[in-house]
Structure formats: C-alpha cells, structure tokens
Design a protein around this motif. Structure first.
Motif, PDB file in Angstrom:
ATOM      1  N   ASN A  66       2.344  14.827  23.522  1.00 14.41           N
ATOM      2  CA  ASN A  66       3.734  14.760  23.070  1.00 14.41           C
ATOM      3  C   ASN A  66       4.414  13.481  23.565  1.00 14.41           C
ATOM      4  O   ASN A  66       5.491  13.494  24.161  1.00 14.41           O
ATOM      5  CB  ASN A  66       4.522  15.995  23.532  1.00 14.41           C
ATOM      6  N   GLN A  67       3.747  12.344  23.317  1.00 13.39           N
ATOM      7  CA  GLN A  67       4.313  11.044  23.692  1.00 13.39           C
ATOM      8  C   GLN A  67       5.078  10.395  22.540  1.00 13.39           C
ATOM      9  O   GLN A  67       5.480   9.241  22.628  1.00 13.39           O
ATOM     10  CB  GLN A  67       3.191  10.111  24.150  1.00 13.39           C
ATOM     11  N   GLY A  68       5.222  11.160  21.432  1.00  7.41           N
ATOM     12  CA  GLY A  68       6.008  10.644  20.300  1.00  7.41           C
ATOM     13  C   GLY A  68       5.201   9.961  19.241  1.00  7.41           C
ATOM     14  O   GLY A  68       5.760   9.332  18.324  1.00  7.41           O
ATOM     15  N   SER A  69       3.843  10.067  19.302  1.00  5.24           N
ATOM     16  CA  SER A  69       3.006   9.440  18.267  1.00  5.24           C
ATOM     17  C   SER A  69       3.168  10.216  16.950  1.00  5.24           C
ATOM     18  O   SER A  69       3.011  11.440  16.906  1.00  5.24           O
ATOM     19  CB  SER A  69       1.544   9.439  18.704  1.00  5.24           C
ATOM     20  N   ARG A  70       3.483   9.454  15.909  1.00  5.12           N
ATOM     21  CA  ARG A  70       3.665  10.068  14.590  1.00  5.12           C
ATOM     22  C   ARG A  70       3.041   9.168  13.520  1.00  5.12           C
ATOM     23  O   ARG A  70       3.106   7.941  13.616  1.00  5.12           O
ATOM     24  CB  ARG A  70       5.157  10.259  14.258  1.00  5.12           C
ATOM     25  N   GLU A  71       2.445   9.828  12.517  1.00  3.61           N
ATOM     26  CA  GLU A  71       1.893   9.079  11.384  1.00  3.61           C
ATOM     27  C   GLU A  71       2.028   9.935  10.132  1.00  3.61           C
ATOM     28  O   GLU A  71       1.578  11.072  10.090  1.00  3.61           O
ATOM     29  CB  GLU A  71       0.417   8.722  11.611  1.00  3.61           C
ATOM     30  N   TYR A  72       2.636   9.350   9.072  1.00  3.68           N
ATOM     31  CA  TYR A  72       2.823  10.054   7.799  1.00  3.68           C
ATOM     32  C   TYR A  72       2.189   9.209   6.698  1.00  3.68           C
ATOM     33  O   TYR A  72       2.447   7.999   6.600  1.00  3.68           O
ATOM     34  CB  TYR A  72       4.309  10.260   7.516  1.00  3.68           C
ATOM     35  N   VAL A  73       1.380   9.888   5.896  1.00  2.71           N
ATOM     36  CA  VAL A  73       0.642   9.204   4.816  1.00  2.71           C
ATOM     37  C   VAL A  73       0.939   9.909   3.496  1.00  2.71           C
ATOM     38  O   VAL A  73       0.860  11.144   3.408  1.00  2.71           O
ATOM     39  CB  VAL A  73      -0.875   9.189   5.074  1.00  2.71           C
ATOM     40  N   ALA A  74       1.271   9.124   2.482  1.00  2.00           N
ATOM     41  CA  ALA A  74       1.444   9.635   1.119  1.00  2.00           C
ATOM     42  C   ALA A  74       0.662   8.720   0.187  1.00  2.00           C
ATOM     43  O   ALA A  74       0.851   7.496   0.210  1.00  2.00           O
ATOM     44  CB  ALA A  74       2.911   9.675   0.721  1.00  2.00           C
ATOM     45  N   GLY A  75      -0.230   9.309  -0.602  1.00  2.00           N
ATOM     46  CA  GLY A  75      -1.067   8.485  -1.472  1.00  2.00           C
ATOM     47  C   GLY A  75      -1.387   9.189  -2.777  1.00  2.00           C
ATOM     48  O   GLY A  75      -1.142  10.389  -2.952  1.00  2.00           O
ATOM     49  N   ILE A  76      -1.932   8.426  -3.676  1.00  2.00           N
ATOM     50  CA  ILE A  76      -2.304   8.953  -4.997  1.00  2.00           C
ATOM     51  C   ILE A  76      -3.673   8.391  -5.347  1.00  2.00           C
ATOM     52  O   ILE A  76      -3.977   7.219  -5.067  1.00  2.00           O
ATOM     53  CB  ILE A  76      -1.253   8.579  -6.069  1.00  2.00           C
TER      54      ILE A  76
ATOM     55  N   LEU B 212      -9.316   5.024  -7.972  1.00  2.00           N
ATOM     56  CA  LEU B 212      -8.434   4.012  -7.412  1.00  2.00           C
ATOM     57  C   LEU B 212      -7.417   4.722  -6.531  1.00  2.00           C
ATOM     58  O   LEU B 212      -6.743   5.652  -6.988  1.00  2.00           O
ATOM     59  CB  LEU B 212      -7.725   3.232  -8.513  1.00  2.00           C
ATOM     60  N   MET B 213      -7.333   4.293  -5.275  1.00  2.00           N
ATOM     61  CA  MET B 213      -6.454   4.968  -4.318  1.00  2.00           C
ATOM     62  C   MET B 213      -5.332   4.029  -3.887  1.00  2.00           C
ATOM     63  O   MET B 213      -5.569   2.868  -3.515  1.00  2.00           O
ATOM     64  CB  MET B 213      -7.256   5.414  -3.079  1.00  2.00           C
ATOM     65  N   LEU B 214      -4.110   4.536  -3.967  1.00  2.00           N
ATOM     66  CA  LEU B 214      -2.927   3.826  -3.487  1.00  2.00           C
ATOM     67  C   LEU B 214      -2.217   4.730  -2.490  1.00  2.00           C
ATOM     68  O   LEU B 214      -1.934   5.889  -2.801  1.00  2.00           O
ATOM     69  CB  LEU B 214      -1.990   3.485  -4.656  1.00  2.00           C
ATOM     70  N   ALA B 215      -1.937   4.190  -1.278  1.00  2.00           N
ATOM     71  CA  ALA B 215      -1.316   5.021  -0.241  1.00  2.00           C
ATOM     72  C   ALA B 215      -0.364   4.173   0.583  1.00  2.00           C
ATOM     73  O   ALA B 215      -0.532   2.955   0.732  1.00  2.00           O
ATOM     74  CB  ALA B 215      -2.373   5.654   0.658  1.00  2.00           C
ATOM     75  N   THR B 216       0.615   4.832   1.123  1.00  2.00           N
ATOM     76  CA  THR B 216       1.545   4.178   2.059  1.00  2.00           C
ATOM     77  C   THR B 216       1.577   4.987   3.341  1.00  2.00           C
ATOM     78  O   THR B 216       1.546   6.223   3.314  1.00  2.00           O
ATOM     79  CB  THR B 216       2.952   4.060   1.449  1.00  2.00           C
ATOM     80  N   THR B 217       1.625   4.288   4.468  1.00  2.00           N
ATOM     81  CA  THR B 217       1.582   4.937   5.781  1.00  2.00           C
ATOM     82  C   THR B 217       2.805   4.504   6.594  1.00  2.00           C
ATOM     83  O   THR B 217       3.145   3.314   6.646  1.00  2.00           O
ATOM     84  CB  THR B 217       0.299   4.555   6.543  1.00  2.00           C
TER      85      THR B 217
ATOM     86  N   TYR C 261       9.279   2.666  13.654  1.00  2.00           N
ATOM     87  CA  TYR C 261       8.261   3.012  12.665  1.00  2.00           C
ATOM     88  C   TYR C 261       7.801   1.759  11.933  1.00  2.00           C
ATOM     89  O   TYR C 261       8.596   0.872  11.605  1.00  2.00           O
ATOM     90  CB  TYR C 261       8.814   4.022  11.659  1.00  2.00           C
ATOM     91  N   GLN C 262       6.496   1.717  11.638  1.00  2.00           N
ATOM     92  CA  GLN C 262       5.896   0.635  10.888  1.00  2.00           C
ATOM     93  C   GLN C 262       5.420   1.161   9.522  1.00  2.00           C
ATOM     94  O   GLN C 262       4.927   2.285   9.409  1.00  2.00           O
ATOM     95  CB  GLN C 262       4.694   0.032  11.642  1.00  2.00           C
ATOM     96  N   GLN C 263       5.564   0.346   8.489  1.00  2.00           N
ATOM     97  CA  GLN C 263       5.186   0.753   7.125  1.00  2.00           C
ATOM     98  C   GLN C 263       3.998  -0.087   6.675  1.00  2.00           C
ATOM     99  O   GLN C 263       4.023  -1.316   6.775  1.00  2.00           O
ATOM    100  CB  GLN C 263       6.357   0.545   6.155  1.00  2.00           C
ATOM    101  N   THR C 264       2.939   0.563   6.202  1.00  2.00           N
ATOM    102  CA  THR C 264       1.760  -0.135   5.675  1.00  2.00           C
ATOM    103  C   THR C 264       1.392   0.443   4.311  1.00  2.00           C
ATOM    104  O   THR C 264       1.742   1.577   3.979  1.00  2.00           O
ATOM    105  CB  THR C 264       0.559  -0.002   6.621  1.00  2.00           C
ATOM    106  N   VAL C 265       0.693  -0.367   3.546  1.00  2.00           N
ATOM    107  CA  VAL C 265       0.228   0.049   2.212  1.00  2.00           C
ATOM    108  C   VAL C 265      -1.289  -0.102   2.166  1.00  2.00           C
ATOM    109  O   VAL C 265      -1.835  -1.128   2.623  1.00  2.00           O
ATOM    110  CB  VAL C 265       0.875  -0.795   1.105  1.00  2.00           C
ATOM    111  N   THR C 266      -1.949   0.908   1.622  1.00  2.00           N
ATOM    112  CA  THR C 266      -3.409   0.907   1.513  1.00  2.00           C
ATOM    113  C   THR C 266      -3.810   0.931   0.040  1.00  2.00           C
ATOM    114  O   THR C 266      -3.307   1.746  -0.733  1.00  2.00           O
ATOM    115  CB  THR C 266      -4.021   2.123   2.224  1.00  2.00           C
ATOM    116  N   VAL C 267      -4.679   0.059  -0.352  1.00  2.00           N
ATOM    117  CA  VAL C 267      -5.257   0.025  -1.697  1.00  2.00           C
ATOM    118  C   VAL C 267      -6.763   0.095  -1.544  1.00  2.00           C
ATOM    119  O   VAL C 267      -7.357  -0.692  -0.780  1.00  2.00           O
ATOM    120  CB  VAL C 267      -4.863  -1.247  -2.461  1.00  2.00           C
ATOM    121  N   GLY C 268      -7.385   1.013  -2.249  1.00  2.00           N
ATOM    122  CA  GLY C 268      -8.837   1.165  -2.130  1.00  2.00           C
ATOM    123  C   GLY C 268      -9.433   1.712  -3.413  1.00  2.00           C
ATOM    124  O   GLY C 268      -8.737   2.174  -4.322  1.00  2.00           O
TER     125      GLY C 268
END
Length: 401
Positions: free
Chosen positions: A69-79, A257-262, A272-279
């Motif tokens: 519980n050190q506050g690590s968080r990660e949210y991913v939404a992709g298609i 084809l995968m598109l995701a944002t983290t 918070y940091q925002q990243t985009v994943t394309v694969g």
C-alpha cells in the motif's frame, strides 16, 4: 386450419395449383426460408465489415493496496481489432454471395420436389374419383335393368334365369362400387396428408382440368439455367468452390491490432504518467488444419459438380421419356374416345332391340359391360393424359399452374 380448408374445398373448386400451394406452405423448407435469407444477408453484411470479428475492449487495473500500500497504481484501457488476412475479405464476400444464391435455389428445388409429390397424389385421387363416378353409373344402370327384367319376368316375357343374371350383374356392380369407395378413401387421405386439408367430398365440384402443355426446348442445355434441381447443384458446387478459395488464404488465425493507453504512478505523491501502446499479434499457422479445411471444401465441390452432371443426364433421359408418354397418352385418348362413342351407340341399339324382344339378356348385359368399360377407359385416358402433361412439366422444372 383443417376447418378452413374444408370450407374452401366445399365453397370453390379445388385446383392442382391450390393443392400445391397448400402443401408447400406446410413444408419445413418454406417455414425456414425467411430465416435462411436473413442469415445469408447477415453473412453478406459481415463480409462488408472492416474487421473479421467485432473489436475487443480490454480494461485492467493494478494496485499494491492489498500488500505494501505504497500508492502504486496502474490503469490500462485498450482495444483489439481482428484483421483480415490478405485476400480473405473479398473471398468471404464471394462466399456470402454464393450462399445467398444457394439459399434461393435450395428453396426452388424443394418446391419442385413438393410439386412432384403433390402431382402424383393429385392424379391418383382424380383417377379414384373418376372410377367411383363411373362404377356408380354402372350400378345405377344395372339396377334399372334388373328392375326392367323383373317386370318382364312377372309378365311372363322373360325366364326366371334372366332375372338371376340381371341381379348378378347388379351385385357385381355393387362390389365394384365398394372397391372404388375404398380406393377413393385411401387416395383422399393420402392427398389430405400432403396438403393439410380435405380435397373435397366425392360429390364435390373439384377441378380435374390438366395443366397447359409446355414447350419442350430444342436444346436441353437450357435446363442448366432454368431447372431448379440443376441450379441447386450448380450453386452448391459454387459454394464449395468459394469455400475452398477462402480456405486457401485462411492459413492461420487472424492477426490483431492492439491499441492501449496506460495511466500509472509509482507511489503516493508521484504524479500520474500517461503512455500509449500500439502492437500487433500474429498467430502461428497450422498446416494440418489448413489442409483439412481446404481438402474438405474441394471434395464437396467435386461431389456437387459430379452430381450436377448426373442430374443433367437423368433429366435428358426423363425428358425424352415424358415427351413420348404425352404423345402415347394422346393417341390412347383418341382411340378410347372412339371406342366409348361406338359402345354408347351400340348400347342404344341393343337397348331398343331388347325392349322389342329382338335380342336376349346375355347380349344386352355384354353390351352394357362393354359400354361401361369403354367409358371407363376413355375417362382414365383423359386423366392419364393430364398426368403425363404434369410429369412433362415436372421434368422441365415447372411448378403447377
């Protein structure tokens, strides 16, 4: 439905076309036709879409709340977008079009098969109706003759043995009526099972008119584009060929084809940091599965093409036999009508001479029997000609009219 059918049969003359329409409405192929067309349209729309399957949405969350519980968080939404393989989309569309045409031709071929069954049952029933009417007339005539003989025996003009012969002829006619009633009841129930309604009582005004004589094409190759049975097999072969062509390009599962944002942070206090994943994901192919699918489709195409060739040969033979049968039936009808006319005239002569005592009873009974047989042969010849024309139309792939 049966009650409505009985009312219809009694209120208006039943025709062969109406009997066919009633029988077709009861067939499973007719009842499922709308659903099959909807399915074919859905396949066509699916082939027009930009992706093989609908896109897949993926949402996930990662947290250390349950341990450090050190506050690590990660949210991913992709298609994920399933992609067509090279050439797959066009071949899928061609297959969908072929399946749509096959759905229509399958229904037409089922209609023709239903028409064959209805035509056979219809003319068997008509023969039974005609036979019943003729033997009933024979019985009435025999009873009238027996009554006349009885009066003359009582007056002393004829011997008692003549009375026995006349009564015997009437009894034979009664036996024929009973047999005709049984045959008519059997034919009626068989036709009723086909059309789902009573075709009419034995005394009902039911049309026995035949179908119009069709034009026989000089070139039987025209049947390839008009005969439902041939068209059905040709469309089945086309579906199989299109399926084989599609199987040739479906050598592996479809890539995605995968598109995701983290959106993530390391601990409390971090921004918070925002990243985009394309694969893209490429599945490996399976040679054995590809060969099995393509081989099965090719085998179905070869089988359907072979069946269409055999069907053409069968139709050519059946068409020639049906044409000859119509010609023979026309000749038989002409001869039967001539015989019936001569028998009627002879009956009139001998009926008058018998009343005048110029001919004996055995001769009169023989002439009556010949006249009845002549009428029966002529009536059956008319039905046989109408049935032969129906068979010719059936061979040409034409529905009842």
């Amino acid at each position: 439905m049966l009650a409505a059918g009985n009312l219809w049969a009694q209120s208006a003359p039943l025709t062969l076309k109406q009997a066919f329409e009633a029988a077709w409405s009861r067939q499973p192929e007719a009842q499922s036709l709308a659903a099959r067309r909807e399915a074919a349209e859905a396949r066509r729309q699916s082939a027009d879409s930009w992706t093989v399957e609908p896109p897949t949405l993926e949402v996930s969350a990662k947290t250390d709340q349950l341990n450090k519980n050190q506050g690590s968080r990660e949210y991913v939404a992709g298609i994920a977008l399933p992609l067509w393989l090279p050439g797959e989309r066009s071949r899928t569309g061609a297959l969908a079009d072929a399946e749509s045409r096959a759905t229509t031709s399958r229904a037409l071929a089922a209609q023709l098969r239903t028409a064959a069954t209805v035509r056979e049952g219809w003319w068997s029933w008509q023969r039974a109706r005609i036979e019943k009417g003729l033997v009933q007339e024979r019985l009435n005539s025999a009873r009238q003759l027996a009554s006349d003989v009885a009066r003359r025996v009582k007056a002393g003009d004829l011997a008692r043995s003549d009375q026995h012969q006349a009564d015997g002829a009437a009894a034979a006619a009664e036996v024929a009526v009973a047999e005709a009633n049984t045959a008519l009841a059997t034919a009626t129930q068989q036709l009723r099972a086909l059309i789902g309604m009573a075709p009419g009582s034995q005394d009902a005004d039911v049309s026995a008119a035949g179908e119009p004589v069709p034009a026989v094409p000089a070139d039987v190759a025209a049947l390839d584009t008009s005969h439902p049975a041939v068209i059905e097999l040709l469309n089945r072969a086309e579906v199989a060929r299109r399926g084989a062509e599609l199987a040739e390009v479906q050598t592996r599962a479809n890539p995605e084809l995968m598109l995701a944002t983290t959106r993530d942070r390391g601990m409390f206090g971090d921004s918070y940091q925002q990243t985009v994943t394309v694969g893209i994901r490429f599945p490996f192919g399976s040679e054995s599965r590809h060969r099995a699918k393509a081989g099965l489709a090719r085998a179905e195409a070869i089988e359907a093409e072979g069946q269409s060739r055999l069907e053409r040969e069968r139709l050519i033979a059946d068409l020639e036999a049906a044409r000859v049968r119509v010609e023979s039936a026309q000749q038989q009808l002409a001869a039967a009508d001539k015989r019936a006319q001569l028998a009627r005239e002879s009956r009139g002569f001998f009926e008058k001479s018998f009343r005048l005592g110029e001919s004996d009873l055995p001769t009169r009974l023989r002439i009556e029997l010949e006249a009845a047989e002549g009428e029966r042969q002529a009536a059956r010849a008319r039905i046989d000609l109408a049935a032969a024309i129906s068979l010719l139309r059936q061979t040409l792939g034409l529905l009842p009219e």
